[in-house]
Design a protein around this motif. Structure first.
Motif, mmCIF file in Angstrom:
data_model
loop_
_atom_site.group_PDB
_atom_site.id
_atom_site.type_symbol
_atom_site.label_atom_id
_atom_site.label_comp_id
_atom_site.label_asym_id
_atom_site.label_seq_id
_atom_site.Cartn_x
_atom_site.Cartn_y
_atom_site.Cartn_z
ATOM 1 N N VAL A 1 0.839 -1.197 0.000
ATOM 2 C CA VAL A 1 0.000 0.000 0.000
ATOM 3 C C VAL A 1 0.873 1.246 0.000
ATOM 4 N N TYR A 2 0.280 2.345 -0.395
ATOM 5 C CA TYR A 2 0.989 3.623 -0.421
ATOM 6 C C TYR A 2 0.620 4.392 0.843
ATOM 7 N N PRO A 3 1.570 4.539 1.775
ATOM 8 C CA PRO A 3 1.223 5.280 2.995
ATOM 9 C C PRO A 3 1.160 6.787 2.736
ATOM 10 N N VAL A 4 0.055 7.381 3.120
ATOM 11 C CA VAL A 4 -0.099 8.828 2.977
ATOM 12 C C VAL A 4 0.434 9.458 4.259
ATOM 13 N N THR A 5 1.533 10.170 4.137
ATOM 14 C CA THR A 5 2.176 10.706 5.339
ATOM 15 C C THR A 5 2.203 12.229 5.337
ATOM 16 N N GLY A 6 1.923 12.829 4.189
ATOM 17 C CA GLY A 6 2.175 14.258 4.053
ATOM 18 C C GLY A 6 3.655 14.476 3.792
ATOM 19 N N ILE A 7 4.047 15.730 3.684
ATOM 20 C CA ILE A 7 5.455 16.044 3.408
ATOM 21 C C ILE A 7 6.173 16.240 4.739
ATOM 22 N N LYS A 8 7.243 15.499 4.930
ATOM 23 C CA LYS A 8 7.996 15.621 6.187
ATOM 24 C C LYS A 8 9.077 16.707 6.096
ATOM 25 N N ALA A 9 9.557 16.952 4.881
ATOM 26 C CA ALA A 9 10.619 17.950 4.712
ATOM 27 C C ALA A 9 10.111 19.330 5.118
ATOM 28 N N GLY A 10 11.032 20.180 5.579
ATOM 29 C CA GLY A 10 10.668 21.562 5.868
ATOM 30 C C GLY A 10 10.096 21.786 7.245
ATOM 31 N N VAL A 11 9.882 20.701 7.995
ATOM 32 C CA VAL A 11 9.356 20.840 9.353
ATOM 33 C C VAL A 11 10.545 20.991 10.297
ATOM 34 N N THR A 12 10.578 22.087 11.044
ATOM 35 C CA THR A 12 11.670 22.267 12.001
ATOM 36 C C THR A 12 11.069 22.530 13.378
ATOM 37 N N GLY A 13 11.276 21.579 14.265
ATOM 38 C CA GLY A 13 10.684 21.706 15.596
ATOM 39 C C GLY A 13 9.181 21.785 15.477
ATOM 40 N N THR A 14 8.614 22.839 16.064
ATOM 41 C CA THR A 14 7.149 22.970 16.019
ATOM 42 C C THR A 14 6.694 23.785 14.809
ATOM 43 N N THR A 15 7.638 24.296 14.035
ATOM 44 C CA THR A 15 7.285 25.135 12.897
ATOM 45 C C THR A 15 7.077 24.283 11.653
ATOM 46 N N VAL A 16 5.920 24.406 11.043
ATOM 47 C CA VAL A 16 5.663 23.640 9.823
ATOM 48 C C VAL A 16 5.328 24.591 8.683
ATOM 49 N N PRO A 17 5.665 24.210 7.439
ATOM 50 C CA PRO A 17 5.420 25.108 6.306
ATOM 51 C C PRO A 17 3.942 25.403 6.079
ATOM 52 N N LEU A 18 3.698 26.529 5.427
ATOM 53 C CA LEU A 18 2.331 27.014 5.223
ATOM 54 C C LEU A 18 1.799 26.653 3.849
ATOM 55 N N ARG A 19 0.526 26.279 3.825
ATOM 56 C CA ARG A 19 -0.215 26.334 2.573
ATOM 57 C C ARG A 19 -0.616 27.790 2.402
ATOM 58 N N LEU A 20 -0.333 28.357 1.246
ATOM 59 C CA LEU A 20 -0.547 29.790 1.039
ATOM 60 C C LEU A 20 -1.715 30.055 0.092
ATOM 61 N N GLU A 21 -2.291 31.241 0.216
ATOM 62 C CA GLU A 21 -3.304 31.657 -0.759
ATOM 63 C C GLU A 21 -2.600 31.735 -2.109
ATOM 64 N N VAL A 22 -3.189 31.107 -3.101
ATOM 65 C CA VAL A 22 -2.440 30.911 -4.348
ATOM 66 C C VAL A 22 -2.063 32.229 -5.028
ATOM 67 N N ASP A 23 -2.903 33.258 -4.953
ATOM 68 C CA ASP A 23 -2.533 34.525 -5.597
ATOM 69 C C ASP A 23 -1.429 35.278 -4.840
ATOM 70 N N THR A 24 -1.165 34.920 -3.589
ATOM 71 C CA THR A 24 -0.033 35.546 -2.890
ATOM 72 C C THR A 24 1.268 34.809 -3.218
ATOM 73 N N TRP A 25 1.137 33.680 -3.859
ATOM 74 C CA TRP A 25 2.289 32.796 -4.105
ATOM 75 C C TRP A 25 2.656 32.733 -5.585
ATOM 76 N N TYR A 26 1.664 32.929 -6.446
ATOM 77 C CA TYR A 26 1.883 32.919 -7.886
ATOM 78 C C TYR A 26 1.244 34.147 -8.501
ATOM 79 N N PRO A 27 1.940 34.883 -9.377
ATOM 80 C CA PRO A 27 3.336 34.695 -9.766
ATOM 81 C C PRO A 27 4.283 35.088 -8.636
ATOM 82 N N GLY A 28 5.334 34.305 -8.449
ATOM 83 C CA GLY A 28 6.235 34.433 -7.313
ATOM 84 C C GLY A 28 6.859 35.815 -7.160
ATOM 85 N N GLN A 29 6.732 36.374 -5.951
ATOM 86 C CA GLN A 29 7.323 37.680 -5.666
ATOM 87 C C GLN A 29 8.661 37.537 -4.947
#
Ligand code: TYR
Length: 447
Positions: free
Chosen positions: A4-32
């Protein structure tokens, strides 16, 4: 059975209690920022490679989108439980918000794996580290349909689809040198089946319509549409439908005003509909907030918004308004095929965000069972009739999503804490100073 394919989410980018953000797409593209610009490219390339994967591949865009509805086949499990006219998705159900959570997580994870294994290795070596770092903090962006945007040539802000979805072609950095920019078909504009296959060949019967003689007809599309006009197959096959058509202006005008849409929400702006989800009894009751399932509750006057307005209802409208209706058709409007439209995933990331915001506001005690709120009311007023078989619990398996290689299914309890799943949203960052009390401890009431 294959592993089976385990769904784990992305582990990279997590440091301590800080986890990366899902961003509002228009604030992220086109990249500023340089980081967002690289992430834009990682995402567009990864999505394109995903869409190009053979539909026989379990982790192809075709099959992952196919979990939701058609072609009504088992995914990552040996079962004959999937019967005709029934996909895995849970609508009109208590599980509506929690089932879609591991679904988004799977999509996010597969895209990340393609970034790392397929996109980055094509770059010159001296670019690879920077792109690997950018991939680690990338998370699936969301489309906040209840937020107005500034658009070129428009005096006033308006509700709109994200910029990344609007053009048939999109510029990307050439992976060969990591510098040159050129245009490719935009994988966020529509999904096109690989190798000129028709979706119908893979068990998707496509959206049905009736022709002039009232015969039901289907035309197997090769790509997804938003607000296409549909001409039933007669002498000539409608190329508009088979090749996929997108009419942005019709989506935009419908998002901004829908006086013909019936019921009490005529002309209620989207932001106000969403606002309502965070006040009154919505805060007290998960069921009231989450699903259309109990909309016939005798608790409410049928004319009052409380009788029908909830997260799933707003979400349904966005599906219909993005897909098209009346004389128009589009994949987003049909649960059986909605997930084939790439905008589906950014729409549902926002549904997930609304769910996470509601959790933050209403269930500050993480040990509290969020299904409880309605059950308490059930006992109190006793005038709800729910058949026992209909009672989903927080430990109902969210098939077909496996949380580990042993094949255990996710449950709603398992997906309660998004930080553990490796992502969060801008408003939900407990490590930020503004959420700390005078002693520097996290204070949920400051959310
Ligand atoms: N068919 C739903 C309605 O009209 C809207 C919808 C469309 C819901 C696609 C989900 C979906 O995947 O209310």
């Amino acid at each position: 059975m294959s592993p089976v394919y385990p769904v784990t989410g992305i582990k990279a980018g997590v440091t301590g209690t800080t986890v990366p953000l899902r961003l509002e797409v228009d604030t992220w593209y086109p990249g500023q920022t340089p980081e967002h610009l690289i992430q834009n490219n990682l995402f567009i390339w990864a999505l394109r490679f995903l869409q190009e994967r053979d539909p026989d591949h379990k982790l192809s865009f075709f099959q992952i989108a196919g979990i939701h509805g058609m072609p009504y086949q088992p995914w990552d499990e040996d079962t004959d439980a999937i019967t005709a006219n029934e996909g895995y998705c849970t609508h009109d159900s208590l599980l509506f918000p929690s089932w879609h959570r591991p679904y988004m997580l799977l999509y996010e994870q597969v895209l990340y794996e393609i970034m790392v294994k397929q996109v980055i290795p094509q770059l010159p070596e001296d670019k690879q580290q920077e792109w690997t770092d950018a991939a680690a903090t990338w998370r699936l962006p969301y489309w906040d349909w209840a937020q107005k945007r500034t658009r070129e040539g428009q005096d006033e802000t308006l509700y709109d689809v994200p910029l990344i979805t609007k053009q048939p072609r999109i510029s990307v950095i050439d992976l060969k040198d990591g510098v040159t920019v050129f245009y490719i078909d935009n994988p966020m504009y529509k999904f096109t089946m690989p190798d000129e296959e028709r979706m119908g060949c893979f068990g998707i019967s496509d959206i049905q319509d009736t022709d002039a003689n009232n015969n039901i007809t289907t035309i197997p599309a090769q790509a997804t549409s938003r607000w296409a006009t549909y001409e039933p197959e007669s002498d000539t096959v409608s190329t508009q439908w088979t090749e996929g058509t997108v009419r942005n202006s019709l989506i935009t005008s419908t998002l901004n005003g829908h006086p013909w849409y019936g019921r009490g929400i005529d002309n209620v702006p989207l932001a106000e509909m969403v606002y309502r989800l965070y006040v009154h009894d919505y805060i007290a009751s998960y069921t009231q907030f989450a699903t259309t399932k109990f909309r016939t509750s005798p608790d409410y006057d049928p004319g009052s918004p409380a009788a029908y307005l909830n997260l799933e209802y707003i979400h349904n409208n966005i599906h219909n308004w993005t897909g098209g209706f009346d004389k128009y058709v589009g994949h987003m409007a049909e649960p059986a095929v909605a997930a084939y439209d790439p905008i589906f995933w950014m729409h549902h990331a926002n549904v997930d965000r609304q769910f996470a915001l509601w959790q933050g506001i209403s269930l500050l005690d993480p040990t509290k069972n969020w299904f409880e709120s309605r059950n308490e009311q059930l006992e109190d007023d006793g005038n709800w009739y729910i058949r026992t078989g209909d009672l989903d619990t927080p430990s109902t398996p969210l098939a077909p999503f496996h949380k580990d290689a042993e094949g255990n299914y996710y449950t709603s309890d398992d997906v309660r804490d998004i930080h553990k799943l490796g992502y969060t949203y801008p408003e939900l960052q407990p490590w930020l100073d503004k959420y700390k009390d005078t002693h520097g401890n996290f204070d949920a009431s400051l959310y």
